[in-house]
Design a protein around this motif. Sequence first.
Motif, PDB file in Angstrom:
ATOM      1  N   CYS A 199     -70.463  35.957   8.641  1.00 42.72           N
ATOM      2  CA  CYS A 199     -69.804  35.530   9.883  1.00 42.72           C
ATOM      3  C   CYS A 199     -69.035  34.228   9.723  1.00 42.72           C
ATOM      4  O   CYS A 199     -67.976  34.057  10.320  1.00 42.72           O
ATOM      5  CB  CYS A 199     -70.855  35.382  10.970  1.00 42.72           C
ATOM      6  SG  CYS A 199     -70.227  34.851  12.563  1.00 42.72           S
ATOM      7  N   PRO A 225     -73.875  31.175  21.960  1.00 43.55           N
ATOM      8  CA  PRO A 225     -73.599  30.731  23.327  1.00 43.55           C
ATOM      9  C   PRO A 225     -74.593  29.701  23.833  1.00 43.55           C
ATOM     10  O   PRO A 225     -74.221  28.796  24.593  1.00 43.55           O
ATOM     11  CB  PRO A 225     -73.694  32.023  24.158  1.00 43.55           C
ATOM     12  CG  PRO A 225     -74.139  33.105  23.255  1.00 43.55           C
ATOM     13  CD  PRO A 225     -74.001  32.641  21.857  1.00 43.55           C
ATOM     14  N   THR A 278     -75.340  37.961  23.951  1.00 46.24           N
ATOM     15  CA  THR A 278     -75.677  38.215  22.552  1.00 46.24           C
ATOM     16  C   THR A 278     -76.005  36.869  21.925  1.00 46.24           C
ATOM     17  O   THR A 278     -75.195  35.936  21.996  1.00 46.24           O
ATOM     18  CB  THR A 278     -74.503  38.871  21.785  1.00 46.24           C
ATOM     19  OG1 THR A 278     -74.191  40.108  22.418  1.00 46.24           O
ATOM     20  CG2 THR A 278     -74.879  39.155  20.347  1.00 46.24           C
ATOM     21  N   THR A 279     -77.175  36.775  21.325  1.00 46.68           N
ATOM     22  CA  THR A 279     -77.644  35.478  20.842  1.00 46.68           C
ATOM     23  C   THR A 279     -78.381  35.637  19.518  1.00 46.68           C
ATOM     24  O   THR A 279     -78.901  36.712  19.221  1.00 46.68           O
ATOM     25  CB  THR A 279     -78.585  34.832  21.880  1.00 46.68           C
ATOM     26  OG1 THR A 279     -79.156  33.634  21.325  1.00 46.68           O
ATOM     27  CG2 THR A 279     -79.726  35.750  22.296  1.00 46.68           C
ATOM     28  N   ASN A 280     -78.428  34.546  18.771  1.00 47.70           N
ATOM     29  CA  ASN A 280     -79.237  34.601  17.546  1.00 47.70           C
ATOM     30  C   ASN A 280     -80.713  34.316  17.858  1.00 47.70           C
ATOM     31  O   ASN A 280     -81.549  34.343  16.968  1.00 47.70           O
ATOM     32  CB  ASN A 280     -78.692  33.633  16.477  1.00 47.70           C
ATOM     33  CG  ASN A 280     -78.797  32.170  16.893  1.00 47.70           C
ATOM     34  OD1 ASN A 280     -79.625  31.782  17.717  1.00 47.70           O
ATOM     35  ND2 ASN A 280     -77.943  31.335  16.305  1.00 47.70           N
ATOM     36  N   ASN A 302     -80.203  43.485  17.129  1.00 45.66           N
ATOM     37  CA  ASN A 302     -79.039  43.928  16.365  1.00 45.66           C
ATOM     38  C   ASN A 302     -79.210  43.485  14.927  1.00 45.66           C
ATOM     39  O   ASN A 302     -79.387  42.290  14.666  1.00 45.66           O
ATOM     40  CB  ASN A 302     -77.768  43.256  16.892  1.00 45.66           C
ATOM     41  CG  ASN A 302     -77.243  43.907  18.146  1.00 45.66           C
ATOM     42  OD1 ASN A 302     -77.587  45.044  18.461  1.00 45.66           O
ATOM     43  ND2 ASN A 302     -76.410  43.185  18.873  1.00 45.66           N
ATOM     44  N   ILE A 305     -75.672  47.609  12.663  1.00 43.25           N
ATOM     45  CA  ILE A 305     -74.211  47.391  12.712  1.00 43.25           C
ATOM     46  C   ILE A 305     -73.660  47.409  11.297  1.00 43.25           C
ATOM     47  O   ILE A 305     -74.231  46.768  10.413  1.00 43.25           O
ATOM     48  CB  ILE A 305     -73.875  46.000  13.310  1.00 43.25           C
ATOM     49  CG1 ILE A 305     -74.637  45.743  14.608  1.00 43.25           C
ATOM     50  CG2 ILE A 305     -72.398  45.812  13.497  1.00 43.25           C
ATOM     51  CD1 ILE A 305     -74.410  44.344  15.173  1.00 43.25           C
ATOM     52  N   GLU A 306     -72.566  48.113  11.099  1.00 44.75           N
ATOM     53  CA  GLU A 306     -71.907  48.048   9.787  1.00 44.75           C
ATOM     54  C   GLU A 306     -71.187  46.715   9.650  1.00 44.75           C
ATOM     55  O   GLU A 306     -70.629  46.207  10.628  1.00 44.75           O
ATOM     56  CB  GLU A 306     -70.871  49.169   9.666  1.00 44.75           C
ATOM     57  CG  GLU A 306     -71.487  50.502   9.325  1.00 44.75           C
ATOM     58  CD  GLU A 306     -70.450  51.625   9.257  1.00 44.75           C
ATOM     59  OE1 GLU A 306     -69.297  51.419   9.665  1.00 44.75           O
ATOM     60  OE2 GLU A 306     -70.830  52.705   8.792  1.00 44.75           O
ATOM     61  N   VAL A 307     -71.180  46.189   8.454  1.00 46.62           N
ATOM     62  CA  VAL A 307     -70.428  44.944   8.212  1.00 46.62           C
ATOM     63  C   VAL A 307     -68.951  45.215   8.465  1.00 46.62           C
ATOM     64  O   VAL A 307     -68.403  46.192   7.962  1.00 46.62           O
ATOM     65  CB  VAL A 307     -70.586  44.466   6.754  1.00 46.62           C
ATOM     66  CG1 VAL A 307     -69.763  43.211   6.511  1.00 46.62           C
ATOM     67  CG2 VAL A 307     -72.029  44.196   6.444  1.00 46.62           C
ATOM     68  N   MET A 308     -68.354  44.352   9.260  1.00 51.42           N
ATOM     69  CA  MET A 308     -66.936  44.534   9.550  1.00 51.42           C
ATOM     70  C   MET A 308     -66.098  43.522   8.776  1.00 51.42           C
ATOM     71  O   MET A 308     -66.556  42.404   8.538  1.00 51.42           O
ATOM     72  CB  MET A 308     -66.689  44.361  11.048  1.00 51.42           C
ATOM     73  CG  MET A 308     -67.164  45.547  11.840  1.00 51.42           C
ATOM     74  SD  MET A 308     -66.926  45.296  13.582  1.00 51.42           S
ATOM     75  CE  MET A 308     -68.552  44.800  14.083  1.00 51.42           C
ATOM     76  N   MET A 324     -64.123  40.891   8.707  1.00 48.31           N
ATOM     77  CA  MET A 324     -63.562  39.795   9.496  1.00 48.31           C
ATOM     78  C   MET A 324     -63.486  38.558   8.603  1.00 48.31           C
ATOM     79  O   MET A 324     -64.439  38.261   7.885  1.00 48.31           O
ATOM     80  CB  MET A 324     -64.471  39.458  10.670  1.00 48.31           C
ATOM     81  CG  MET A 324     -64.991  40.627  11.469  1.00 48.31           C
ATOM     82  SD  MET A 324     -63.773  41.400  12.523  1.00 48.31           S
ATOM     83  CE  MET A 324     -63.588  40.149  13.776  1.00 48.31           C
ATOM     84  N   MET A 343     -65.710  36.548  13.044  1.00 47.11           N
ATOM     85  CA  MET A 343     -66.405  37.107  14.196  1.00 47.11           C
ATOM     86  C   MET A 343     -66.796  35.998  15.181  1.00 47.11           C
ATOM     87  O   MET A 343     -66.783  36.187  16.391  1.00 47.11           O
ATOM     88  CB  MET A 343     -67.649  37.837  13.713  1.00 47.11           C
ATOM     89  CG  MET A 343     -68.293  38.681  14.755  1.00 47.11           C
ATOM     90  SD  MET A 343     -67.256  40.057  15.165  1.00 47.11           S
ATOM     91  CE  MET A 343     -68.172  41.369  14.417  1.00 47.11           C
ATOM     92  N   GLY A 354     -68.721  38.331  18.790  1.00 43.59           N
ATOM     93  CA  GLY A 354     -69.121  39.660  18.268  1.00 43.59           C
ATOM     94  C   GLY A 354     -69.499  40.615  19.371  1.00 43.59           C
ATOM     95  O   GLY A 354     -69.565  40.277  20.533  1.00 43.59           O
TER      96      GLY A 354
HETATM   97  N1  SAM Z   1     -74.534  34.015  17.586  1.00 41.16           N
HETATM   98  C1  SAM Z   1     -74.790  35.198  18.324  1.00 41.16           C
HETATM   99  C2  SAM Z   1     -75.511  36.216  17.480  1.00 41.16           C
HETATM  100  O1  SAM Z   1     -75.593  36.050  16.273  1.00 41.16           O
HETATM  101  O2  SAM Z   1     -75.972  37.196  18.068  1.00 41.16           O
HETATM  102  C3  SAM Z   1     -73.568  35.800  18.965  1.00 41.16           C
HETATM  103  C4  SAM Z   1     -72.309  35.837  18.155  1.00 41.16           C
HETATM  104  S1  SAM Z   1     -72.359  36.852  16.704  1.00 41.16           S
HETATM  105  C5  SAM Z   1     -70.705  36.630  16.104  1.00 41.16           C
HETATM  106  C6  SAM Z   1     -72.418  38.465  17.402  1.00 41.16           C
HETATM  107  C7  SAM Z   1     -72.803  39.586  16.472  1.00 41.16           C
HETATM  108  O3  SAM Z   1     -71.811  39.761  15.508  1.00 41.16           O
HETATM  109  C8  SAM Z   1     -74.108  39.361  15.717  1.00 41.16           C
HETATM  110  O4  SAM Z   1     -74.969  40.467  15.939  1.00 41.16           O
HETATM  111  C9  SAM Z   1     -73.672  39.320  14.275  1.00 41.16           C
HETATM  112  O5  SAM Z   1     -74.657  39.848  13.443  1.00 41.16           O
HETATM  113  C10 SAM Z   1     -72.432  40.147  14.307  1.00 41.16           C
HETATM  114  N2  SAM Z   1     -71.506  39.888  13.201  1.00 41.16           N
HETATM  115  C11 SAM Z   1     -70.983  38.710  12.805  1.00 41.16           C
HETATM  116  N3  SAM Z   1     -70.143  38.890  11.758  1.00 41.16           N
HETATM  117  C12 SAM Z   1     -70.134  40.223  11.503  1.00 41.16           C
HETATM  118  C13 SAM Z   1     -69.467  41.046  10.555  1.00 41.16           C
HETATM  119  N4  SAM Z   1     -68.639  40.543   9.654  1.00 41.16           N
HETATM  120  N5  SAM Z   1     -69.716  42.382  10.595  1.00 41.16           N
HETATM  121  C14 SAM Z   1     -70.569  42.915  11.515  1.00 41.16           C
HETATM  122  N6  SAM Z   1     -71.212  42.207  12.429  1.00 41.16           N
HETATM  123  C15 SAM Z   1     -71.007  40.864  12.431  1.00 41.16           C
END
Ligand code: SAM
Length: 336
Positions: A32, A73, A101-103, A163, A192-195, A197, A331, A336
């Motif tokens: 990310c 957030p 959506t949060t870590n 997630n 989730i597949e890696v996108m 970005m 992302m 995301g």
């Molecule tokens: N910080 C929060 C979190 O991690 O849930 C919210 C923002 S984060 C950018 C939102 C989601 O995007 C997370 O589930 C993260 O795993 C996912 N994410 C970030 N970069 C990604 C990527 N390159 N491919 C797929 N999912 C990605």
Amino acid sequence: MVKTSLIDPFLRPVTYLRLSVTDRCDFRCTYCMTEQMTFLPKKELLTLEELDQVATTFIGLGVRKLRITGGEPLVRRGIMGFFQAMSRHLESGALDELTLTTNGSQLGRFAQDLADAGMKRVNISLDTLDEQKFADITRRGRLSQVLDGIQAAKDAGLKVKLNAVAIKDFNQDELFTLTKFCADQAIDLTFIEVMPMGDMGEDGHIGKYWPLEDLRAELAGKYTLTDLSERTGGPARYVRVNETGQKIGFITPLSHNFCESCNRVRLTCTGELFTCLGQDGKSDLREPLRTHPGDMTQLEAAIRAAISLKPKGHDFDYSRQETSGQTKRYMSHTGG
Ligand code: SAM
Ligand code: SF4
């Protein structure tokens, strides 16, 4: 009163706004962000008042679901005031759902306040249950803090969905551990597949790509999976695991195109409106917000103009062993 709703050129109603409230984060997940991220100067960000105005305008135009994202957030100062302010739209019935959506790192502090603001569900991102791997992938985080956050969310009565980004040679060996963890906790799980970005370093994203088709096949080797017809207008598909009763989702923007039912747009923390996650086209909403403060007609016109340009779909494609359709932004920037 809801004005004429937002309908894009392909007759898809736009009813879902994902709003990024900060590009900052207390973690630095490798897929990310870069290790040394440069964050935006504060004046670039929409203020909390501007976030309220823009979210309220979207809701007035028919948005029924608002997801707050980032960055993280919950590290934005004063953000609870924003959630509390948004609860008026839940109370009036204009908004069906306010979510996040949060870590998970700050949920220990904020879960109860979120529930009090009318939130019913949260998505928490967690890719591994191994402390060392967690420290490696987030470059900053402590697993125990996130596990405590999950517990705090549950204690506050929030429904939790986990997630997990499916990452080759990283959490492949944790497929069943993560599944069992969620079954035991009675929480839903989505992979989730890696996108593609931003710029992810030497091996880019191809080296990390673990197709969810393969993941699902592995899961089906151990459990009986029943496809669920449920769709959310987004890229997720769901199955029920018969043995545990839990629901598992698969977000596969790369191997399946989900664009035909897309109902969503994304607003960055600087007020750029992206009508497609996989395309670079954007519209600036900060300018009308700042040039005509208090005059929502300009903002509304800018939103309508942007929706009239919403593209048909994305062009992500790993199939030729190169990352085509890659977007230049991270992302954490788009949310995301
Ligand atoms: N910080 C929060 C979190 O991690 O849930 C919210 C923002 S984060 C950018 C939102 C989601 O995007 C997370 O589930 C993260 O795993 C996912 N994410 C970030 N970069 C990604 C990527 N390159 N491919 C797929 N999912 C990605
Ligand atoms: Fe932060 Fe979420 Fe990005 Fe990880 S995925 S660096 S937690 S914004």
